[in-house]
Design a protein around this motif. Structure first.
Motif, short mmCIF file in Angstrom:
data_model
loop_
_atom_site.label_atom_id
_atom_site.label_comp_id
_atom_site.label_asym_id
_atom_site.label_seq_id
_atom_site.Cartn_x
_atom_site.Cartn_y
_atom_site.Cartn_z
N ARG A 123 100.02 59.47 18.94
CA ARG A 123 99.27 58.63 19.86
C ARG A 123 100.24 57.62 20.48
NH1 ARG A 123 94.82 55.77 18.43
NH2 ARG A 123 95.53 54.00 19.63
N ASP A 124 99.82 56.95 21.52
CA ASP A 124 100.63 55.93 22.16
C ASP A 124 100.49 54.62 21.39
OD1 ASP A 124 101.43 57.67 24.17
OD2 ASP A 124 99.70 57.18 25.44
N GLY A 125 101.41 54.39 20.47
CA GLY A 125 101.39 53.17 19.69
C GLY A 125 100.55 53.30 18.43
N ARG A 126 100.91 52.50 17.45
CA ARG A 126 100.19 52.50 16.16
C ARG A 126 98.91 51.70 16.28
NH1 ARG A 126 101.12 53.43 10.87
NH2 ARG A 126 103.19 54.25 11.40
N VAL A 127 97.87 52.15 15.60
CA VAL A 127 96.63 51.40 15.53
C VAL A 127 96.50 50.85 14.11
CG1 VAL A 127 95.29 53.48 14.97
CG2 VAL A 127 94.13 51.46 15.86
N ALA A 128 96.16 49.59 14.00
CA ALA A 128 95.99 48.95 12.69
C ALA A 128 94.91 47.89 12.81
CB ALA A 128 97.30 48.32 12.22
N GLY A 129 93.97 47.92 11.89
CA GLY A 129 92.91 46.93 11.92
C GLY A 129 91.68 47.42 11.18
N ASP A 130 90.61 46.64 11.29
CA ASP A 130 89.36 47.00 10.61
C ASP A 130 88.79 48.29 11.18
OD1 ASP A 130 89.27 44.80 8.89
OD2 ASP A 130 88.34 43.53 10.41
N LEU A 131 88.23 49.10 10.31
CA LEU A 131 87.57 50.33 10.70
C LEU A 131 86.21 50.38 10.02
CD1 LEU A 131 87.59 53.14 12.06
CD2 LEU A 131 88.81 54.02 10.05
N HIS A 148 97.61 53.84 11.40
CA HIS A 148 98.18 55.17 11.64
C HIS A 148 98.72 55.28 13.06
CE1 HIS A 148 94.33 56.46 13.67
NE2 HIS A 148 93.84 55.55 12.83
N ALA A 149 99.71 56.14 13.20
CA ALA A 149 100.35 56.36 14.50
C ALA A 149 100.01 57.73 15.07
CB ALA A 149 101.87 56.21 14.38
N ARG A 150 99.01 58.39 14.48
CA ARG A 150 98.58 59.70 14.97
C ARG A 150 97.06 59.73 15.10
NH1 ARG A 150 103.11 61.22 11.79
NH2 ARG A 150 101.88 61.10 9.86
N ASP A 151 96.58 60.44 16.11
CA ASP A 151 95.17 60.75 16.23
C ASP A 151 94.90 62.07 15.50
OD1 ASP A 151 94.57 58.49 17.77
OD2 ASP A 151 95.07 59.52 19.64
#
Length: 246
Positions: A123-131, A148-151
């Protein structure tokens, strides 16, 4: 009768403490008055004769190949457990390795074990936070932390649930995780079973059914669950999600 919970590759796959989901299951089983043991499995020869539940945590990308090689030696066991209804929880890269494969930013790829539908893609950039996830199967809202850095694509027909806050599987799917029978893959860290005792209990109910046992949360579990509920409520408020959202 002793319940046996297998923790797969805890030395390699324990980022964010995900391997400790096995300890959560064991604690809740003991509070219910059941005999239980956790068996760490770092190689196929460590595998016990009986397996009632399986936990596979997340690891770093640097350990992907090493983890994959060990898991390949357990491929037939994993497929059999999935077919026979053994509850399996896989988190992060552990989940990705059980899928069709992992695509890397340099164009390379790592072949998965094909136990779960779907593939991890950059993915474009890492996602981090509440889910926050409205899960299917009567599990209600699940909360955790994603990093995570992948979808994840290809699992649209069998998600764990719908995203209420966060990214989840990404690519605009609005979905999180994958669930095929009693095998669950998820981005939820926490460890997820400590924050979501309803998911832990669902796994234990299934494990006990297969073993001819009955499971009901003990008094200690009810006490601990009040702390979990308070933490969940705070996280839901921070994420802007109503506790009644499903």
């Amino acid at each position: 009768m002793t319940l046996t919970i297998v923790s797969l590759l805890p030395s390699l796959q324990n980022t964010n403490g995900d391997a400790e989901n096995a300890a959560v299951l064991a604690a809740r089983a003991r509070w219910a008055g059941l005999d239980v043991r956790v068996v760490p499995v770092e190689a196929p020869e460590d595998l016990p004769e009986r397996v009632d539940a399986v936990v596979l945590g997340s690891g770093s990308d640097s350990s992907l190949e090493r983890s994959r090689q060990v898991l390949l030696g357990l491929h037939d066991d994993l497929r059999r457990w999935g077919t026979e209804g053994v509850p399996i929880l896989a988190v992060g890269t552990g989940w990705e390795l059980l899928g069709w494969g992992i695509e890397l930013p340099d164009g390379g790829s790592i072949e998965g074990l094909g136990i779960l539908a779907g593939r991890a893609v950059p993915r474009d950039g890492r996602v981090a936070g509440d889910l926050v996830v409205a899960a299917s199967g009567g599990l209600g809202l699940l909360v955790g932390f994603e990093n995570h850095a992948r979808d994840y694509v290809g699992a649209e027909a069998s998600p764990l649930g719908r995203v209420r806050a966060g990214s989840g599987n990404g690519r605009g799917s609005g979905q999180e995780g994958v669930r095929m029978g009693d095998v669950i893959g998820t981005h939820l860290h926490g460890p997820v079973l400590a924050k979501n005792p309803q998911l832990a209990d669902a796994m234990l109910v299934r494990a006990c059914e297969r073993a001819g046992l009955e499971y009901a949360p003990g008094e200690r579990a009810h006490e601990v669950d009040r702390y979990a509920a308070a933490a969940r409520a705070q996280q839901l408020r921070a994420a802007g999600v109503a506790a009644s959202a499903t």
